[in-house]
Design a protein around this motif. Sequence first.
Motif, PDB file in Angstrom:
ATOM      1  N   TYR A   1       0.833  -1.206   0.000  1.00  0.00           N
ATOM      2  CA  TYR A   1       0.000   0.000   0.000  1.00  0.00           C
ATOM      3  C   TYR A   1       0.869   1.258   0.000  1.00  0.00           C
TER       4      TYR A   1
ATOM      5  N   SER B   1       1.288   4.080  -2.888  1.00  0.00           N
ATOM      6  CA  SER B   1       0.921   5.466  -2.598  1.00  0.00           C
ATOM      7  C   SER B   1       1.924   6.485  -3.126  1.00  0.00           C
TER       8      SER B   1
ATOM      9  N   PHE C   1      -3.892  -4.300  -2.345  1.00  0.00           N
ATOM     10  CA  PHE C   1      -3.409  -3.140  -1.606  1.00  0.00           C
ATOM     11  C   PHE C   1      -2.422  -2.301  -2.414  1.00  0.00           C
ATOM     12  N   SER C   2      -1.699  -2.916  -3.345  1.00  0.00           N
ATOM     13  CA  SER C   2      -0.856  -2.134  -4.258  1.00  0.00           C
ATOM     14  C   SER C   2      -1.727  -1.178  -5.064  1.00  0.00           C
TER      15      SER C   2
ATOM     16  N   GLY D   1      -3.261   1.598  -2.945  1.00  0.00           N
ATOM     17  CA  GLY D   1      -2.274   2.638  -2.693  1.00  0.00           C
ATOM     18  C   GLY D   1      -2.170   3.607  -3.860  1.00  0.00           C
TER      19      GLY D   1
END
Length: 195
Positions: free
Chosen positions: A13, A17, A89-90, A93
């Motif tokens: 994440y 981001s 979650f990648s 982000g």
Amino acid sequence: MTLISILIIISAYLLGSISSAILICKILDIPDPRYFGSKNPGATNIFRIAGYKIAILVILFDVLKGAIPIWLGYYLEISSNSLGITAIFSCLGHMYPIFFKFYGGKGVATAFGALTTINVNLSIIMISTWLLTVLSFGYSSLGAVISALIVPCYTWYFQPQYSLPTIIISSLVLIKHIVNIKRLWNHQEKRIWRN
């Protein structure tokens, strides 16, 4: 779920981001993509603002943001469930980056990086689907939408254990493209190149 898996998911994440579009533009003194063009910090908007070379650089970094956590997960032998969550979650982000007030891109390149690392055949089909659509109709967003709609079918065929994470990622990509879908429907979407 192990501590290592949790750390990889959190790292995915945080890495996701990091907005490559915004940072590259800042380093190269190019206008901030959040305030120009479509105002989306993604490769298509960068292409319109700064040209194809910078756009390719952005795509490369965005793909790596999705791929690196999966590679790390494979190396550390985390479970397939944890790998699927890492991929999600990648993308989260990239789409909702904590470092940029949760305003990010649409997740196509990062999703490609994550999913492509899972299966090489899947990556070839994803690229082919996107390219064929864009070259046929000229809309990057249409290529992303069609790819997102059919990639779960590809995943189910090649790596069925990742079907649910792929459906979630595809749904997130489609949600981020709602405005584009409306513009496509109303014939108001801009082509990736000018007529």
